[in-house]
Scaffold this motif. Structure first.
Motif, PDB file in Angstrom:
ATOM      1  N   TRP A   1      -5.171   2.536 -16.066  1.00 19.86           N
ATOM      2  CA  TRP A   1      -4.040   1.805 -15.496  1.00 19.86           C
ATOM      3  C   TRP A   1      -4.122   0.317 -15.795  1.00 19.86           C
ATOM      4  O   TRP A   1      -5.211  -0.243 -15.944  1.00 19.86           O
TER       5      TRP A   1
ATOM      6  N   ASP B   1       0.704   7.344  -7.727  1.00 19.10           N
ATOM      7  CA  ASP B   1      -0.070   8.578  -7.601  1.00 19.10           C
ATOM      8  C   ASP B   1       0.725   9.764  -8.146  1.00 19.10           C
ATOM      9  O   ASP B   1       0.161  10.660  -8.791  1.00 19.10           O
ATOM     10  N   THR B   2       2.042   9.746  -7.900  1.00 19.81           N
ATOM     11  CA  THR B   2       2.907  10.821  -8.406  1.00 19.81           C
ATOM     12  C   THR B   2       2.902  10.846  -9.930  1.00 19.81           C
ATOM     13  O   THR B   2       2.745  11.905 -10.551  1.00 19.81           O
TER      14      THR B   2
ATOM     15  N   LYS C   1       0.819  -1.209   0.000  1.00 19.12           N
ATOM     16  CA  LYS C   1       0.000   0.000   0.000  1.00 19.12           C
ATOM     17  C   LYS C   1       0.855   1.262   0.000  1.00 19.12           C
ATOM     18  O   LYS C   1       0.497   2.266  -0.616  1.00 19.12           O
TER      19      LYS C   1
ATOM     20  N   GLN D   1       1.928   2.826  -3.366  1.00 19.45           N
ATOM     21  CA  GLN D   1       0.959   3.504  -4.223  1.00 19.45           C
ATOM     22  C   GLN D   1       1.313   4.969  -4.445  1.00 19.45           C
ATOM     23  O   GLN D   1       0.951   5.559  -5.460  1.00 19.45           O
ATOM     24  N   VAL D   2       2.069   5.555  -3.514  1.00 18.02           N
ATOM     25  CA  VAL D   2       2.448   6.956  -3.654  1.00 18.02           C
ATOM     26  C   VAL D   2       3.225   7.197  -4.941  1.00 18.02           C
ATOM     27  O   VAL D   2       3.110   8.262  -5.567  1.00 18.02           O
ATOM     28  N   SER D   3       4.019   6.203  -5.361  1.00 17.01           N
ATOM     29  CA  SER D   3       4.786   6.342  -6.605  1.00 17.01           C
ATOM     30  C   SER D   3       3.852   6.468  -7.805  1.00 17.01           C
ATOM     31  O   SER D   3       4.041   7.326  -8.671  1.00 17.01           O
TER      32      SER D   3
ATOM     33  N   GLU E   1       0.652   9.543 -12.014  1.00 15.65           N
ATOM     34  CA  GLU E   1      -0.665   9.900 -12.558  1.00 15.65           C
ATOM     35  C   GLU E   1      -0.917  11.401 -12.448  1.00 15.65           C
ATOM     36  O   GLU E   1      -1.428  12.027 -13.379  1.00 15.65           O
ATOM     37  N   ARG E   2      -0.550  11.967 -11.320  1.00 10.80           N
ATOM     38  CA  ARG E   2      -0.749  13.407 -11.126  1.00 10.80           C
ATOM     39  C   ARG E   2       0.040  14.210 -12.162  1.00 10.80           C
ATOM     40  O   ARG E   2      -0.476  15.169 -12.758  1.00 10.80           O
TER      41      ARG E   2
ATOM     42  N   GLU F   1       8.695   8.294  -7.181  1.00 15.60           N
ATOM     43  CA  GLU F   1       8.372   9.313  -6.173  1.00 15.60           C
ATOM     44  C   GLU F   1       9.173  10.592  -6.384  1.00 15.60           C
ATOM     45  O   GLU F   1       8.856  11.632  -5.793  1.00 15.60           O
TER      46      GLU F   1
ATOM     47  N   LYS G   1      -1.533  13.781 -15.736  1.00 18.42           N
ATOM     48  CA  LYS G   1      -2.766  14.566 -15.889  1.00 18.42           C
ATOM     49  C   LYS G   1      -2.480  16.057 -15.964  1.00 18.42           C
ATOM     50  O   LYS G   1      -3.178  16.803 -16.664  1.00 18.42           O
TER      51      LYS G   1
END
Length: 294
Positions: free
Chosen positions: A71, A54-55, A47, A50-52, A57-58, A273, A61
Motif C-alpha cells: 500500500w 480493507d474491502t 479510522k 479503513q473499511v473501504s 485489499e480483500r 465499500e 487478494k
C-alpha cells in the motif's frame, strides 16, 4: 573556459548515471521473476474509512491470490496525521523503493483515485521515473475508477446499485465528488449527464470543483424536490463526507440544503465499500497484470 568545464562535468555526470542505470537494469534482469501489486490511494486519517481499503485489499487478494499486495498513500498530510497516531504508510516513491529492495521484478501499480486528476498524474510521473531508472523489469500503472466510457457505464450501474432501497423516485440522490482544478474535473458533469439519462433525479457535485452545491440546490428547487439522499463519490467516507457533506457547519451540504427546505439523508459509505465500485478497480488490476506478461 568555465563554461567548458561545466559542460564536461555535466557530461561526466550524465554518463555515470547512465552506467549506473544500466548496471541496475542488468542486475534486475538476472533476478528470478517476482510479481507484486501496489495499491495507491489518496488516503484517509479517519479510522472508520479503513473499511473501504480493507474491502479493496480483500477483493484484490481473492482475485489474484498468491501475488503480494503493498500500500501507499499519495497525500503527505494524511501520512503525517497517521504517523502521529502511530500508523505509518509509505509514499508511492518509498513503497516502490522498498519493493525494489524486496526483489520484485514485475509490479502492477493500481490507482484507487476516482478520476485521473492531479494526484493520479503525480503518480504517473513517479511510476515513469522508476521505469526509466530500470529498477523493475516491468512496471504498469492501472487506470483510476473512471477513465474510459466503459468505466463510466460501469460507474452508472454501480451508483444505481448503491442507492438505499428505501429511496423513492421522487427523492433526489446527490453524489459528492472531491473535485479538482485539473481538466479531468469535467468527468463529474459528464457522469451526471449519463446518470440522468437513466434516473433524472441523480445529481453529481464536488467539494472543490464544478458542479458546486449551490448549483445542485437550484436544480433541486426547480424540480420541487423535497428530499435528498447525500452520498460520497469518493473511495472512503472520510473528512469530506463527514464534515463538508454531512457536518453541522453552516457551509455543509446538509446545512445548505436543509435551509432551502430539502430534507437530507446522509449515507456515510465510500464507494470502495460497495463491491460494484470495487470490482472496477479490481478489473483494472487484472488488465495491468496481463500487461506485465506482454
Amino acid at each position: 573556459m568555465k563554461t567548458s568545464i561545466k559542460t564536461s562535468c555535466l557530461t561526466i555526470f550524465v554518463l555515470l548515471n547512465l552506467v549506473a542505470v544500466e548496471c541496475f537494469a542488468a542486475d534486475v534482469r538476472d533476478q528470478p521473476r517476482k510479481d507484486g501489486i501496489l495499491l495507491v490511494a489518496f488516503g484517509s486519517s479517519e479510522k472508520t474509512a479503513q473499511v473501504s481499503f480493507d474491502t479493496i485489499e480483500r477483493m484484490v487478494k481473492r482475485a489474484y491470490s498468491g501475488i503480494p499486495v503493498r500500500w501507499a498513500y499519495t497525500s503527505h498530510v494524511i501520512r503525517e496525521k497517521l504517523a502521529k497516531q502511530g500508523t505509518f504508510l509509505d509514499s508511492p516513491e518509498t513503497a516502490l523503493a522498498k519493493m525494489q529492495d524486496e526483489a520484485f521484478t514485475h509490479v502492477a501499480v493500481q490507482s484507487l483515485h476516482t478520476i485521473g486528476g492531479a494526484e493520479f498524474h503525480d503518480l504517473y510521473r513517479t511510476v515513469d521515473a522508476f521505469e526509466r531508472m530500470g529498477g523493475f523489469r516491468k512496471l504498469i500503472l492501472g487506470y483510476p475508477l473512471m477513465t474510459t466510457q466503459e468505466d463510466m457505464e460501469k460507474v452508472v450501474a454501480a451508483v444505481r446499485a448503491s442507492i438505499p432501497e428505501e429511496r423513492s423516485k421522487e427523492d433526489a440522490v446527490l453524489l459528492m465528488g472531491h473535485g479538482t482544478h485539473h481538466p479531468s474535473n469535467a468527468l463529474y458533469a459528464a457522469l451526471m449527464f449519463q446518470l440522468q439519462r437513466v434516473d433524472p433525479n441523480i445529481f453529481v457535485g464536488t467539494v472543490e470543483g464544478y458542479p458546486e452545491v449551490d448549483l445542485l440546490k437550484e436544480l433541486l428547487l426547480e424540480k420541487g424536490i423535497k428530499k435528498a439522499y447525500l452520498m460520497p463519490f469518493m473511495s472512503v467516507a472520510g473528512d469530506h463526507a463527514k464534515n463538508d457533506m454531512a457536518g453541522d457547519g453552516d457551509d455543509s451540504w446538509v446545512s445548505i440544503l436543509t435551509r432551502a427546505g430539502i430534507a437530507c439523508v446522509p449515507v456515510l459509505k465510500g464507494t470502495a465499500e460497495f463491491d460494484e465500485f470495487a470490482v472496477i478497480w479490481i478489473d483494472h488490476v487484472g488488465e495491468s497484470l496481463r500487461s506485465l506478461d506482454k
